[in-house]
Design a protein around this motif. Structure first.
Motif, PDB file in Angstrom:
ATOM      1  N   ASN A 154       0.825  -1.209   0.000  1.00  0.00           N
ATOM      2  CA  ASN A 154       0.000   0.000   0.000  1.00  0.00           C
ATOM      3  C   ASN A 154       0.856   1.255   0.000  1.00  0.00           C
ATOM      4  O   ASN A 154       2.033   1.213   0.385  1.00  0.00           O
ATOM      5  CB  ASN A 154      -0.897   0.009   1.250  1.00  0.00           C
ATOM      6  CG  ASN A 154      -1.984  -1.028   1.164  1.00  0.00           C
ATOM      7  OD1 ASN A 154      -2.664  -1.132   0.149  1.00  0.00           O
ATOM      8  ND2 ASN A 154      -2.159  -1.795   2.226  1.00  0.00           N
ATOM      9  N   PRO A 181      -3.250   4.543  -4.837  1.00  0.00           N
ATOM     10  CA  PRO A 181      -3.429   5.556  -3.793  1.00  0.00           C
ATOM     11  C   PRO A 181      -4.828   6.188  -3.856  1.00  0.00           C
ATOM     12  O   PRO A 181      -5.383   6.361  -4.936  1.00  0.00           O
ATOM     13  CB  PRO A 181      -2.363   6.612  -4.107  1.00  0.00           C
ATOM     14  CG  PRO A 181      -1.340   5.886  -4.922  1.00  0.00           C
ATOM     15  CD  PRO A 181      -2.099   4.845  -5.690  1.00  0.00           C
ATOM     16  N   GLU A 182      -5.393   6.515  -2.690  1.00  0.00           N
ATOM     17  CA  GLU A 182      -6.745   7.092  -2.613  1.00  0.00           C
ATOM     18  C   GLU A 182      -6.868   8.329  -3.483  1.00  0.00           C
ATOM     19  O   GLU A 182      -7.909   8.565  -4.092  1.00  0.00           O
ATOM     20  CB  GLU A 182      -7.077   7.434  -1.154  1.00  0.00           C
ATOM     21  CG  GLU A 182      -7.406   6.230  -0.304  1.00  0.00           C
ATOM     22  CD  GLU A 182      -8.628   5.458  -0.775  1.00  0.00           C
ATOM     23  OE1 GLU A 182      -9.632   6.063  -1.196  1.00  0.00           O
ATOM     24  OE2 GLU A 182      -8.571   4.205  -0.700  1.00  0.00           O
ATOM     25  N   SER A 183      -5.814   9.131  -3.552  1.00  0.00           N
ATOM     26  CA  SER A 183      -5.855  10.364  -4.331  1.00  0.00           C
ATOM     27  C   SER A 183      -6.000  10.110  -5.837  1.00  0.00           C
ATOM     28  O   SER A 183      -6.357  11.018  -6.585  1.00  0.00           O
ATOM     29  CB  SER A 183      -4.594  11.190  -4.072  1.00  0.00           C
ATOM     30  OG  SER A 183      -3.448  10.472  -4.487  1.00  0.00           O
ATOM     31  N   LYS A 185      -7.877   7.444  -7.108  1.00  0.00           N
ATOM     32  CA  LYS A 185      -9.088   6.655  -7.401  1.00  0.00           C
ATOM     33  C   LYS A 185     -10.221   7.516  -7.886  1.00  0.00           C
ATOM     34  O   LYS A 185     -10.365   8.646  -7.616  1.00  0.00           O
ATOM     35  CB  LYS A 185      -9.523   5.852  -6.166  1.00  0.00           C
ATOM     36  CG  LYS A 185      -8.533   4.740  -5.875  1.00  0.00           C
ATOM     37  CD  LYS A 185      -9.020   3.897  -4.728  1.00  0.00           C
ATOM     38  CE  LYS A 185      -8.023   2.764  -4.463  1.00  0.00           C
ATOM     39  NZ  LYS A 185      -8.399   1.898  -3.398  1.00  0.00           N
TER      40      LYS A 185
END
Length: 185
Positions: A154, A181-183, A185
């Motif tokens: 991760n 990474p969440e940024s 998605k």
């Protein structure tokens, strides 16, 4: 005199038995220690720095510094490993898509020489970074015994998943998606 021979045989057998018991205890303790050192899902990926192959000059890559904030697929492989060779084209085909999403594919070769690795890279037109674990230190740190072995890490540096054996294109695509990474998605 016969009694003396029997005593010597008994002592010899006792010594052999003690040596065998010692070896068994040593093997058990060593294996228990190894089990504790296994990189588990949810744990921080061990840091390392290795020389990158097939680049101009001496360039090293550091897992934590060079890939901070990115998802990382860490793949242990060798040119003599047929399942490794089968999954490499899948890795290459997905690399551009996931690089744009903040995921890096990093292959760790355990081959003996860089020449063999560089020939394989050129022949297969691989563009993702490949480092050389010539002494097997990183392979040991990750407790890798079978090739290929892949760790999906991760962006926070923790291990999301470990896979022993070759990956299919669909599985690889899904596992890479898990570490975006969440940024991104």
């Amino acid at each position: 005199m016969a009694k003396n021979k029997k005593q010597k045989r008994l002592i010899f057998r006792s010594v052999i038995l003690l040596i065998l018991i010692g070896a068994v205890v040593f093997a058990l303790v060593t294996n228990l220690k190894k089990e504790e050192e296994v990189v588990a899902v949810g744990e921080q990926a061990p840091p390392f720095e290795l020389k990158q192959v097939n680049v101009d000059g001496e360039q090293t890559l550091n897992l934590h510094e060079d890939f901070e904030g990115k998802g990382v697929m860490l793949n242990f492989w060798a040119t003599y490993c047929d399942p490794c060779k089968e999954e490499m084209p899948y890795m290459q085909s997905l690399y551009p898509k996931y690089k744009e999403k903040g995921v890096e594919i990093l292959a760790v070769s355990v081959d003996a020489t860089e020449l063999v690795i560089n020939n394989w890279i050129s022949k297969n037109e691989l563009t993702f970074p490949i480092v050389h674990d010539q002494k097997g230190a990183v392979m040991d740190a990750y407790d890798v015994f079978n090739l290929p072995s892949t760790f999906f890490i991760n962006p926070d540096g923790t291990v999301e998943r470990k896979v022993d054996g070759a990956l299919t294109l669909d599985k690889l695509d899904g596992y890479l998606e898990e570490i975006v990474p969440e940024s991104e998605k």
